[in-house]
Design an enzyme around this catalytic site. Structure first.
Site, PDB file in Angstrom:
ATOM      1  N   ARG A  53     122.737  15.258  13.837  1.00 39.93           N
ATOM      2  CA  ARG A  53     122.725  14.977  12.799  1.00 39.93           C
ATOM      3  C   ARG A  53     123.254  15.737  12.124  1.00 39.93           C
ATOM      4  NH1 ARG A  53     119.280  17.910  10.559  1.00 39.93           N
ATOM      5  NH2 ARG A  53     117.867  17.599  12.285  1.00 39.93           N
ATOM      6  N   TYR A 106     123.545  -3.806  -8.469  1.00 36.87           N
ATOM      7  CA  TYR A 106     123.132  -4.572  -7.553  1.00 36.87           C
ATOM      8  C   TYR A 106     121.566  -4.171  -7.534  1.00 36.87           C
ATOM      9  CZ  TYR A 106     121.026  -4.212  -2.672  1.00 36.87           C
ATOM     10  OH  TYR A 106     120.018  -4.666  -1.524  1.00 36.87           O
ATOM     11  N   ASP A 179     130.138   2.850  -8.249  1.00 32.65           N
ATOM     12  CA  ASP A 179     129.885   2.195  -6.895  1.00 32.65           C
ATOM     13  C   ASP A 179     131.138   0.822  -7.005  1.00 32.65           C
ATOM     14  OD1 ASP A 179     129.872   0.156  -5.231  1.00 32.65           O
ATOM     15  OD2 ASP A 179     127.485   0.726  -5.695  1.00 32.65           O
ATOM     16  N   LYS A 204     129.906  -4.112   3.257  1.00 32.23           N
ATOM     17  CA  LYS A 204     130.563  -4.906   2.991  1.00 32.23           C
ATOM     18  C   LYS A 204     132.272  -4.812   3.384  1.00 32.23           C
ATOM     19  CE  LYS A 204     126.853  -6.284   0.745  1.00 32.23           C
ATOM     20  NZ  LYS A 204     126.235  -4.980   0.608  1.00 32.23           N
TER      21      LYS A 204
HETATM   22  N1  PLP Z   1     126.275  -1.458  -3.806  1.00 34.05           N
HETATM   23  C1  PLP Z   1     126.679  -3.012  -3.749  1.00 34.05           C
HETATM   24  C2  PLP Z   1     127.247  -3.265  -5.201  1.00 34.05           C
HETATM   25  C3  PLP Z   1     125.913  -3.521  -2.945  1.00 34.05           C
HETATM   26  O1  PLP Z   1     126.281  -5.588  -2.709  1.00 34.05           O
HETATM   27  C4  PLP Z   1     125.020  -2.806  -2.112  1.00 34.05           C
HETATM   28  C5  PLP Z   1     124.414  -3.944  -1.197  1.00 34.05           C
HETATM   29  O2  PLP Z   1     124.289  -5.355  -1.748  1.00 34.05           O
HETATM   30  C6  PLP Z   1     124.566  -1.497  -2.330  1.00 34.05           C
HETATM   31  C7  PLP Z   1     125.254  -0.820  -2.773  1.00 34.05           C
HETATM   32  C8  PLP Z   1     124.210  -1.517  -1.123  1.00 34.05           C
HETATM   33  O3  PLP Z   1     124.353  -1.457   0.115  1.00 34.05           O
HETATM   34  P1  PLP Z   1     123.752  -0.970   1.839  1.00 34.05           P
HETATM   35  O4  PLP Z   1     122.909  -2.595   1.554  1.00 34.05           O
HETATM   36  O5  PLP Z   1     124.258  -1.267   2.346  1.00 34.05           O
HETATM   37  O6  PLP Z   1     122.165  -0.579   1.506  1.00 34.05           O
END
Ligand code: PLP
Length: 386
Positions: A53, A106, A179, A204
């Site tokens: 960890r 998101y 992000d 992604k």
């Molecule tokens: N940020 C964006 C732009 C996303 O599209 C997503 C998920 O769809 C996330 C963060 C969250 O990521 P995760 O699904 O890997 O937890």
């Protein structure tokens, strides 16, 4: 000159953190599954590894690669994008602090702050980050501890001026977070534009093959990195060795994939834009997009996410259920094309809030399949839906 002196994006993506195995010379470093490490006498750690960890060589390799491709000093890898977000939020915010959040992020990010952190005393305000006047007014009214933006945003592809936002945020004493999931560092590097932290859902484009969930933080600030690393260790939402390795493998082809995603995205956007059955197309590569000039100045290409509005919600739902090559599924960024109906899928958690997505909008994650096949599929789905 050694391999580490080559600094082009694709060279870094392929080589950063990928040292040959010292024992065998294996060009691809082995995946380290061990949860614990032998000590040469109490506290005598070889290479600093103690317990899975707190550290793992496969994760270290990914974290080195992540930092290199975003042009940052510190990379941290997590079990998911939301785990990375949670670690960042909790390492920066205290009760009474506020986050100024883009109104088109998101849904899960909004949910994490509004439903998990708010009960612990964290405040949340939402603004349209693509309008810096709104941001300035909000920060003047009350400073925020953190400013958080997605650009391009999800799913309406709004574009925010990262450098301008960073100036405003810093003047108000805020940590500025981008992000970068939609663009990926192959197309946009927010730290070089003044952001403090880059967040990724590596699930992604970075992983790129829809076969591994993960998240990442990249930053330059040593103190902030130490806090986030402490939370990574203390709360434990780390990526497992195989997940880290799959993500590393995906990142090696990020540059070429993003090129092809962008070419296909552009072709799909222009096809839809010219189609009489489509009410509106959201794609920053289109000259008609309000953020086009800005996107062209801070991104090297426009990516593979294209959203479209159909004339009404019923047509949007029929279209979403009529494609054959585009798979109706959540997520994005894989080599295969996906289609998402945000109102009932990825953004169902923000229905009825200020982040709600219009019911006639459909989001496409345009993959790297043959372009003519993608266009033919959209053509037949529009004919079926219309
Ligand atoms: N940020 C964006 C732009 C996303 O599209 C997503 C998920 O769809 C996330 C963060 C969250 O990521 P995760 O699904 O890997 O937890």
């Amino acid at each position: 000159m050694s391999r580490s002196d080559f600094a082009g994006f694709d060279s870094l993506a392929i080589h950063a953190g990928q040292e040959f195995d010292p024992a065998t010379g294996a060009v691809i470093p082995p995946v380290h599954f061990s949860t614990t490490y032998a000590q040469d006498g109490i506290g005598g750690l070889r290479g600093g590894y103690e317990y899975g960890r707190s550290g793992n060589p496969t994760r270290t390799a990914l974290e080195t690669q992540l930092a290199a491709i975003e042009g940052g000093q510190h990379g941290l890898s997590f079990a998911s994008g939301l785990a990375a977000e949670d670690a960042l939020l909790r390492s920066v915010l205290k009760p009474g602090d506020e986050v100024l959040l883009g109104n088109d992020v998101y849904g899960g990010t909004y949910r994490l702050i509004a439903r998990v952190l708010a009960p612990w005393g964290v405040g949340l305000r939402v603004v349209d980050m693509s309008d810096l006047d709104q941001v300035a007014a909000a920060l003047e009214e009350r400073p925020a501890r953190m400013v958080w933006v997605e650009t391009p945003s999800n799913p309406l592809l709004r574009i925010t001026d990262i450098a301008g936002l960073a100036r405003l945020g810093h003047a108000a004493g805020a940590v500025v977070v981008v992000d970068n999931t939609f663009a990926s560092p192959a197309l946009q590097r927010p730290l070089s534009l003044g952001a403090d932290v880059v967040v990724h859902s590596t699930t992604k484009y970075l992983g790129g093959h829809s076969d591994v969930v993960g998240g990442a933080l990249v930053m330059n600030d040593d103190a902030l990195a130490e806090q986030a690393r402490f939370l990574q260790f203390a709360a434990g939402a780390v990526s497992g060795p195989l997940d880290a390795w799959l993500t590393t493998r995906g990142i090696k082809t990020l540059g070429v994939r993003m090129q092809r995603h962008s070419e296909n995205g552009d072709a799909v956007a222009r096809f839809l834009d010219a189609h009489p059955g489509v009410a509106r197309v959201y794609y920053p590569g289109l000259e008609s997009h309000p953020g086009h000039e800005l996107a062209a100045s801070q991104m090297s290409a426009f990516g593979g996410i294209v959203s479209l509005a159909l004339p009404d919600a019923a047509t949007a739902r029929r279209f979403a259920e009529s494609t054959r090559l585009f798979t109706l599924a959540e997520s994005l960024g894989g080599v295969e094309s996906l289609l998402n109906y945000p109102d009932a899928m990825t953004h169902a958690s923000v229905r009825g809030t200020e982040l709600a997505v219009p019911e006639e909008v459909v989001r496409l994650s345009v993959g790297i399949e043959s372009r003519d096949d993608l266009l033919a599929d959209l053509e037949q789905a529009l004919a079926t839906a219309g």
